[in-house]
Scaffold this active site. Sequence first.
Site, PDB file in Angstrom:
ATOM      1  N   SER A  34       4.436  -3.774   4.774  1.00 32.13           N
ATOM      2  CA  SER A  34       5.626  -3.974   3.970  1.00 32.13           C
ATOM      3  C   SER A  34       6.707  -4.679   4.788  1.00 32.13           C
ATOM      4  O   SER A  34       6.536  -5.837   5.168  1.00 32.13           O
ATOM      5  CB  SER A  34       6.100  -2.632   3.404  1.00 32.13           C
ATOM      6  OG  SER A  34       7.050  -2.821   2.393  1.00 32.13           O
ATOM      7  N   ASP A  43       0.296  -5.765   2.769  1.00 38.35           N
ATOM      8  CA  ASP A  43       1.163  -5.713   1.583  1.00 38.35           C
ATOM      9  C   ASP A  43       2.596  -6.106   1.945  1.00 38.35           C
ATOM     10  O   ASP A  43       3.558  -5.371   1.696  1.00 38.35           O
ATOM     11  CB  ASP A  43       1.122  -4.317   0.965  1.00 38.35           C
ATOM     12  CG  ASP A  43       0.989  -4.364  -0.549  1.00 38.35           C
ATOM     13  OD1 ASP A  43       0.639  -5.432  -1.089  1.00 38.35           O
ATOM     14  OD2 ASP A  43       1.216  -3.328  -1.195  1.00 38.35           O
ATOM     15  N   HIS A  51       1.126   0.148  -3.331  1.00 34.59           N
ATOM     16  CA  HIS A  51       1.812  -0.140  -2.071  1.00 34.59           C
ATOM     17  C   HIS A  51       1.636   0.999  -1.061  1.00 34.59           C
ATOM     18  O   HIS A  51       1.553   0.755   0.143  1.00 34.59           O
ATOM     19  CB  HIS A  51       3.301  -0.372  -2.356  1.00 34.59           C
ATOM     20  CG  HIS A  51       4.038  -1.035  -1.231  1.00 34.59           C
ATOM     21  ND1 HIS A  51       3.589  -2.182  -0.606  1.00 34.59           N
ATOM     22  CD2 HIS A  51       5.216  -0.716  -0.615  1.00 34.59           C
ATOM     23  CE1 HIS A  51       4.447  -2.545   0.333  1.00 34.59           C
ATOM     24  NE2 HIS A  51       5.437  -1.672   0.353  1.00 34.59           N
TER      25      HIS A  51
END
Length: 442
Positions: free
Chosen positions: A286, A309, A364
Amino acid sequence: MCSVGRLFQLTLVKRIYEWSKSTSSLKSLPKWNWLAVCTMGNSSGHNTLGIPPGKGPHQVGCADLMVGHTVQGAFLRLYYPCHAFKNPHMPDWVPCKEYFNGLADFMNMSRALSERIFNYLFGSYKIPAAWNASFKPDGKYPVIIFSHGLGAFRTLYSAICVEMASQGFIVAAVEHRDESASATFYFREHTEPGTKKHPSCDLAKPVSDNLEEVWMYYRPLKPDEKEFPLRNKQVKQRADECIRALDILIDINSGKSVENVLQSDFDLSAMENSMDLSRTAIMGHSFGGATVIECLSKDVKFNCGVALDTWMVPLDEEIFPGVKQPIFFINSEKFQWIENIIRMKKLDSAIFSRKMITIKGTVHQSFPDFTFLTGKCIGRFMKLKGDIDPHIAMDLSNKATLAFLQRHLNMDRDFNQWDPLIDGKDDNLIAGTNITIPPSSI
């Protein structure tokens, strides 16, 4: 846009609390028993909840390393191959209550309430690694620096870090001090007798009696504050912290004296001349994925990057042409969106390797450890689990990562058996992305 980068897409404590107040059937259960019903239910085909141990040939040890006691210092969780233990002491997954408090602040919740819930849900879990275990020399190990996501901290990706260490890597998980972690700490010199603040847990004890701990918590956006300037400033600091972590490992490997601010039984000198620093990767999830790209643009000592991600918002596109190293994007199916994928595609190159795969049925939060610590019911309700078994998803991600690292670190291992995964060749993978991108947008 801040919400898409957060550790929790749906706030766990808040939703559980609201659910408990609004659901009469849950209210009728004995105190807190409804939590057990929700969290411990069906765990997607595995009988027990917990962080999976490494599958590689090495047993894994871990230790904390703080170099420099001030906020400008570095704070790392090291994972490494260690000598075998029959009954190793395994550290708590969440080191102390201040991290629960940080998660509460991150989600704008009462600390007292959320600490109680978090402690019930996650307080008993351990990291499957031997705490301060003696390092196992076995040739030279390649190195991975790992960067956590927004609102996370150094221990929340232990499943990934333990697996990489079990496969013969030395992994340094950085705890960032850019106010993007839900909580972290450093020390200041103590000056007033009789007022010294005691460490909140054993892991936080400094070697000097003249130091007292200072906690730093997540800094939310201010009203009307634009997100990009803050996040761009943070990603630059994060990259510097990752580079500093690598420099510390370089010093340890060369035999230089590196002082650990924390009390520790781990002998850093045992790692001298144990690292193959010509084979170094940066990895993150992330906001940590954005940190991967920023690091690659800043320091050529990183040979390649694995971005899980990735949240691309913090990055200035002007750095993209300077990224010459191979990048592997591993995405979830449910998190990505058109603009974010377009920014990833802007890193495409005819010269430098760029790979992307998407794991079907993932969300996620399929990359942090939370996905292994909640049952199917609550995990899906809170979007901590996707439709795929989290063990299968993590296995695909880790194997694809290992194959990519072998290819671009020129390693003589057997990870190339998983080469097809790099190209998305598996029933649970998509080559590239599941997001439809108009050709005119690229």
